[in-house]
Design a protein around this motif. Structure first.
Motif, short mmCIF file in Angstrom:
data_model
loop_
_atom_site.label_atom_id
_atom_site.label_comp_id
_atom_site.label_asym_id
_atom_site.label_seq_id
_atom_site.Cartn_x
_atom_site.Cartn_y
_atom_site.Cartn_z
N UNK A 54 0.99 -1.31 -0.11
CA UNK A 54 -0.38 0.26 0.60
C UNK A 54 0.94 0.86 -0.15
N UNK A 55 2.34 1.15 0.45
CA UNK A 55 2.73 2.30 0.34
C UNK A 55 3.40 2.61 -0.58
N UNK A 100 -0.02 9.54 -5.40
CA UNK A 100 0.81 10.73 -5.21
C UNK A 100 1.69 11.51 -6.39
N UNK A 101 2.39 10.55 -6.55
CA UNK A 101 3.77 10.69 -7.92
C UNK A 101 2.40 11.39 -9.08
N UNK A 150 -0.19 1.78 -14.56
CA UNK A 150 1.22 1.30 -14.36
C UNK A 150 0.89 1.65 -12.93
N UNK A 151 -0.16 2.43 -12.30
CA UNK A 151 -0.33 1.40 -10.24
C UNK A 151 -0.86 0.13 -10.25
N UNK A 207 14.93 -3.82 -8.65
CA UNK A 207 13.47 -4.03 -9.07
C UNK A 207 13.31 -1.95 -9.34
N UNK A 208 12.68 -1.79 -9.36
CA UNK A 208 12.14 -0.69 -10.02
C UNK A 208 11.78 0.33 -8.34
N UNK A 209 11.82 1.49 -8.45
CA UNK A 209 12.16 2.39 -7.36
C UNK A 209 10.70 2.32 -6.37
N UNK A 210 9.51 2.49 -7.65
CA UNK A 210 8.32 2.35 -7.15
C UNK A 210 7.46 2.01 -6.67
#
Lengths: 426, 426
Positions: free
Chosen positions: B55-56, B63-64, B70-71, B152-155
């Protein structure tokens, strides 16, 4: 040639090789054999003219003050030419591996899936001095259905040009494209830089030569490299072992020839057999003038051997590829320490255990991370011909694609083939 | 972290991975299966906490201003977590390929020579967004006896960290080193640069993501890369062929899903069947809203189809990977032109012929230079699971080492093993 011309020239060679590779990939086994036999015949028919071209290289090398062994390596004698011709004929009679289909199995969907062996496409070979590599590389390239671009040493350029002319004639005689084997005709150093950085035309680079050359090429190449760096091979004498066998095999691994990469440079001995084994092998080495660089424990035993040349080993000795009558010797507690030492210091080329213990043999085979691992035999056997490959492209010290002695399969890839009857995916 | 710290951190990960890889290489099949089952159990037991960490990431991404798809790709739903757990259990039950010995044959010298399958050592995987790749890569790494470093990806960093903690716990529970799977904990971009340039600790890099990322990594990597670039796949409808089969299979190859790399982007039709075939497939495409980018000859026939969206193809269309309801269509003279067109424009991923002609089928299989070549079935079958590999690391568009769908074998190498009885080389 100026820099721009070299770039253009290499680009043209690349394009021509890529085009020729498509025809070579679909050439029949008979066509390829016919080219190889034609090449053998041409080599035999042109001994005199090859020697006269070779003489120009020899003369230039002598005038330039090259050492006698270096000049020697340039020589194309009638005997060497005959060996090359026989090599071509042997390749011609070998089974053709291109088109081989393996593992064809039906899947739950109904499709049948397997793999077909096909040529890689185009390889570039970069080598020094010995002109016979031109024929070895050309014949392997023809047999494996690839095209190749060969870059030999500048000191052998006249010999290489003469040999390459014969290869191209043999290809044409067999109805195959002569551009399937191309020699880089300029000795310009920049040509190598281009050859290793044309992924659109060259699929893989095979360098042969000194470690410096190979490291530089690996660092700068933009395509995969099949390479051989160094051979720091070990023989580990285990407890229990057959002492007579251990002495005979260790002697062979070190002294049968000092220069090959598969000669043993390090000897590890299990503590339990050190007192019995070391004096025997020490006497053999003393008789042959082999210097022993020892840890304290091995040194204490070996210094008692008459005429033994025993030195104290430094840390550097454990990593050294001597290629000379020198061997490092260390006493280890047993199989665990032997495996740990080898995995730390070996160049991952070839390592052998001499043992009677089945569990130790199995662990050594499994846990030693080298291209060849052996039980109860000489590291000197690590060789494509001894392994039954029929031909050897080189010995790879990498793990990727090809490992250890590389035969014709190293110049091929497996593509997937799928046979269906109208199945669709749901 | 500052630059120096990132370098040091990555170097430490590399050292730890290299150390862990030795233990993993000698791990028993039972130990590896036990780790995979423990991981499945941990995933199921931690659904709630995984979702809270996830969830974080979702919150930060929203927010970004990341797009909804993508989300979506970031989400770890209970269903996805269950799928991952089942995947781990399936891998646990698969046969273990490490230690397999093949081709053991006696040579004239008396030595017996074969090959043993062993892990490559350490691989680095670089991926974007979807956190489930962390578990997929970790479980393949465990099963194949390798160690890995995952970036992995930063997201998805919080989700990835939570998943990696479970993997390390599962390894420890099974008595295996937790450093066998390490996640890069910093999102610093420089970490990737180090990961792909540590040949002493990382044997191969597997990037997953957009073409731009993969091209950049391939260009800059100092170790081999198993990569997938693009999938411009073709279906060629030959003369003669079974028209009903051709319509069904072509439809499936294009429209069953538009986004996969193995969907057909190009349709070639032999002139002899164009008049009969094109109106039928044109009607199917028209009904599904598939745009047809045609050469003049195909266009003339397809424009007669009701509701067909027919456009003129440009040169660029022959090379295009649409991943969309668009297909290029071209009429060719026959098998020769079809093979030439495919070898020129295909991305060498997967190409199929639909035919009744045996000779044409054989030529297509042999001469089309693609990772998968198919007869009478849908290009959509190019997939590790459909090929019976049981697991898929990725699909390689290279020829070197691994080609096409890559299973666990792609993470292994074959070393030579030699068994003797005291033979020496003469």
């Amino acid at each position: 040639m100026n820099a721009l011309n070299v770039a253009e020239y290499m680009h043209t060679l690349g394009l021509q090789a890529r085009q020729a590779s498509a025809r070579m990939a679909s050439a029949s086994a008979a066509e390829k054999s016919s080219a190889l036999r034609a090449l053998a015949a041409l080599l035999r028919a042109n001994v005199a003219s090859l020697q006269s071209d070779n003489a120009k290289d020899i003369e230039r090398a002598t005038a330039a003050g090259l050492t006698a062994p270096m000049v020697d390596r340039l020589k194309l004698t009638p005997k060497i030419i005959e060996t090359l011709a026989v090599g071509c004929e042997q390749l011609a009679t070998m089974p053709d591996i291109i088109g081989e289909v393996i593992g064809m199995k039906q899947q739950p969907s109904g499709i049948r899936v397997g793999q077909m062996r096909v040529p890689l496409g185009v390889f570039g070979m970069i080598f020094e001095s010995r002109p016979n590599v031109t024929i070895e590389a050309a014949s392997l390239s023809i047999k494996s259905g690839n095209a190749c671009i060969l870059r030999g040493g500048s000191e052998a350029i006249e010999s290489n040009k003469a040999l390459a002319r014969l290869v191209q004639q043999a290809l044409a005689d067999a109805g195959l494209p002569s551009e399937a084997v191309q020699l880089v005709q300029t000795t310009d150093r920049e040509a190598v830089g281009h050859l290793i950085a044309m992924p659109e035309s060259v699929d893989v680079i095979i360098p042969r030569g000194g470690k410096g050359l190979i490291e530089r090429i690996s660092r700068e190449a933009k395509v995969p490299v099949i390479k051989h760096l160094d051979g720091n091979c070990h023989t580990y004498v285990d407890d229990p072992c057959d002492l007579a066998l251990a002495v005979r095999v260790t002697d062979n691994a070190k002294t049968q020839k000092y220069s090959p990469c598969n000669a043993s440079e390090g000897l590890l001995v299990a503590r339990g057999v050190a007192r019995a084994f070391l004096p025997q092998i020490g006497a053999v080495f003393a008789a042959k003038g082999v210097e022993m660089r020892c840890d304290a424990e091995a040194g204490a035993i070996l210094r008692e051997v008459a005429d033994a040349n025993v030195q104290e080993a430094t840390e550097q000795d454990w990593s050294e590829e001597y290629l000379a009558p020198i061997i490092s010797v260390k006493v280890v507690a047993g199989i665990d320490e032997a495996i740990a030492h080898i995995n730390r210091y070996s160049s991952h080329h070839t390592d052998a255990i001499l043992t009677r213990d089945h569990v130790h043999a199995q662990r050594f085979l499994r846990e030693v991370d080298s291209a060849s691992v052996m039980v109860n035999t000489s590291t000197r056997f690590a060789d494509g011909f001894e392994y039954g490959l029929g031909a050897e492209i080189g010995i790879s010290t990498d793990k990727f694609h090809a490992r250890g002695p590389v035969g014709l399969e190293g110049l091929t890839s497996l593509k997937w083939i799928v046979l269906g009857n109208g199945e669709v995916r749901t």
